[in-house]
Design an enzyme around this catalytic site. Structure first.
Site, mmCIF file in Angstrom:
data_model
loop_
_atom_site.group_PDB
_atom_site.id
_atom_site.type_symbol
_atom_site.label_atom_id
_atom_site.label_comp_id
_atom_site.label_asym_id
_atom_site.label_seq_id
_atom_site.Cartn_x
_atom_site.Cartn_y
_atom_site.Cartn_z
ATOM 1 N N ASP A 168 0.956 -1.177 -0.122
ATOM 2 C CA ASP A 168 -0.098 0.115 0.063
ATOM 3 C C ASP A 168 0.930 1.405 -0.079
ATOM 4 O OD1 ASP A 168 0.052 1.100 3.021
ATOM 5 O OD2 ASP A 168 0.335 -1.149 3.107
ATOM 6 N N SER A 169 0.589 2.290 -0.735
ATOM 7 C CA SER A 169 1.068 3.565 -0.837
ATOM 8 C C SER A 169 2.743 3.337 -1.234
ATOM 9 C CB SER A 169 1.060 4.435 0.517
ATOM 10 O OG SER A 169 1.381 5.666 0.204
ATOM 11 N N ALA A 170 3.339 3.755 -0.316
ATOM 12 C CA ALA A 170 5.088 3.567 -0.836
ATOM 13 C C ALA A 170 5.420 1.974 -0.673
ATOM 14 C CB ALA A 170 5.823 4.281 0.261
ATOM 15 N N PHE A 208 -2.135 -1.252 -4.008
ATOM 16 C CA PHE A 208 -3.204 -0.456 -3.318
ATOM 17 C C PHE A 208 -2.653 1.029 -3.361
ATOM 18 C CE2 PHE A 208 -5.531 -4.284 -1.992
ATOM 19 C CZ PHE A 208 -6.778 -3.839 -2.196
ATOM 20 N N HIS A 306 -6.873 8.396 0.496
ATOM 21 C CA HIS A 306 -5.847 7.439 0.501
ATOM 22 C C HIS A 306 -5.986 6.206 1.453
ATOM 23 C CE1 HIS A 306 -1.626 6.619 -0.551
ATOM 24 N NE2 HIS A 306 -1.180 6.834 0.553
#
Length: 332
Positions: A168-170, A208, A306
Site C-alpha cells: 500500500d502507498s510507498a 493499493f 488514500h
C-alpha cells in the site's frame, strides 16, 4: 507598561527566531519535516489498527518479529495464517506504506490478519525507514525477506513457489520495484541488487494506492509539492530526486516488462495519488500484462481517500477485501 511591552517584544522575537530556525533546519536537513510527517501518519495508522481489531477472525494465528536479515535490527517479519487453511492459496507478502519514512508491519497487522482469515498465509514485512535509511535500502531488504521465506518455507507455512507481492502507498512502490528487479537483471544492477528468488516464484501483485510515476511530481504546486519534496528528500537524501539518475528506478512505470505478473491495482477516487495508479495501468496495458482494477467513479460518495482499503468497516473496504480474495484465488 513599558516593561510589559518589552517582555512581549522579547517573546515575539523568540518565537519568530524559533520558526526561522525550524525553517533553516528543514532546508539543511530532511529530518525536521520527516519527524512531523511520521508522527502524523503513524497516529492515523494506530487509529486504523484499533478500528480493525473487531474484524480479526479468531482462527488466525501469528508468528511475529521473525528476523530475516542477520545483523539488521529493522529486518523483521510476521506470518499470519488461518488454522483452517487447506494450503491451496498463494502466500501474500505485504509491504507496508508510510511515505518511506513512517509506518510498520505492526500498524497493519490486524488488517493482514483479516486478509489471512480468508484462508491464505499473509506475511507482513518491516524495512528501514527514512531518513535513517535511504533508497534503495527497502527494496534490498524485501528481496532478502523473499529469500528468507524461500529458505524457511516449510517451517513457516509459506508457499514460496506462489508468492503474491502486495503493498500500500510507498509499500506498493517497493513491492512493484522488487518484482521488477527480480525480472530484469539490468534493473537489479542499477541499484546493486542480487535477487535470490526467481520470476517463477511470483504469482501476482496486489497494489493499493501506490506511487509509481515520479514525473507526476513536476506538475505539483503549493503544499502538495512541499509534501512530496519533503518526503522524497528524506527518502533519497537529495533535493534533485527528479533528475538525478540514481533515483530513476523509483518510477517503476519506466522499468516494467511484459514478464510482470498478473496485477490487481486499486485506488480511491479522492486519493491524490490516483494519477500514479492510472499511469501504472496504462503501462501494464501497453505491455500486455494481465491486470484487474478496483477503481471508482470520480463522483463516488462518500469520497474514498488514500488507503481507503484499510477501512474494513466500510462498504468500500469490504469490497476491496472481496476483490483481493477473488483475484488471489484466481491466480495459477
Amino acid at each position: 507598561m513599558r516593561r510589559i511591552a518589552l517582555g512581549f517584544g522579547w517573546l515575539l522575537g523568540a518565537l519568530v527566531a524559533g520558526l526561522v530556525g525550524v525553517g533553516i533546519a528543514a532546508t539543511i536537513s530532511p529530518r525536521p519535516a520527516s519527524v512531523v510527517l511520521r508522527r502524523n501518519m503513524d497516529r492515523h495508522g494506530s487509529a486504523r489498527f484499533v478500528a480493525t481489531a473487531p474484524f480479526v477472525p479468531a482462527h488466525v494465528v501469528s508468528e511475529i518479529d521473525i528476523p530475516y536479515r542477520p545483523g539488521d535490527r529493522d529486518a523483521r517479519l510476521d506470518v499470519h495464517r488461518s488454522t483452517g487453511s487447506d494450503g491451496t492459496l498463494p502466500t501474500i507478502v505485504w509491504v507496508h506504506g508510510g511515505a518511506w519514512l513512517s509506518g510498520s508491519k505492526d500498524l497493519i497487522a490486524n488488517y493482514l490478519r483479516v486478509v489471512a482469515g480468508e484462508g491464505c498465509t499473509v506475511v507482513g514485512v518491516d524495512y528501514s525507514i527514512a531518513p535513517r535509511a535511504t533508497y534503495p535500502t527497502p527494496v534490498l531488504q524485501v528481496l532478502d525477506a523473499l529469500a528468507f521465506l524461500t529458505e524457511h518455507a516449510d517451517e513457516l507455512g509459506v508457499d514460496a513457489d506462489r508468492l503474491v507481492l502486495a503493498g500500500d502507498s510507498a509499500g506498493a512502490q517497493i513491492a512493484a520495484q522488487v518484482i521488477g528487479v527480480v525480472i530484469d537483471p539490468g534493473y537489479a544492477a542499477s541499484i546493486g541488487a542480487h535477487p535470490r528468488v526467481t520470476r517463477d516464484q511470483i504469482a501476482g501483485a496486489v497494489l493499493f494506492c501506490g506511487v509509481f510515476d515520479m514525473s507526476l511530481a513536476r506538475g505539483l504546486r503549493g503544499r502538495p509539492r512541499w509534501f512530496v519534496d519533503s518526503v522524497m528528500r528524506s527518502f533519497t537524501g537529495s533535493a534533485d530526486y527528479l533528475d538525478d539518475p540514481r533515483f530513476a528506478g523509483i518510477s517503476v512505470v519506466n522499468h516494467l516488462t511484459a514478464a510482470f505478473p498478473p496485477t490487481l491495482v486499486s485506488c480511491g477516487n479522492a486519493d491524490p495519488l490516483i494519477g500514479h495508479s492510472q499511469s501504472l495501468l496504462t503501462t501494464l496495458e501497453a505491455l500486455g500484462v494481465p491486470h484487474e482494477t478496483l477503481l471508482f467513479e470520480p463522483d463516488h460518495e462518500p469520497p474514498l481517500g488514500h488507503e481507503y482499503q484499510f477501512h474494513v468497516y466500510t462498504d468500500a473496504g469490504q469490497l476491496a477485501l472481496a476483490t483481493m480474495q477473488e483475484f488471489v484465488e484466481g491466480l495459477d
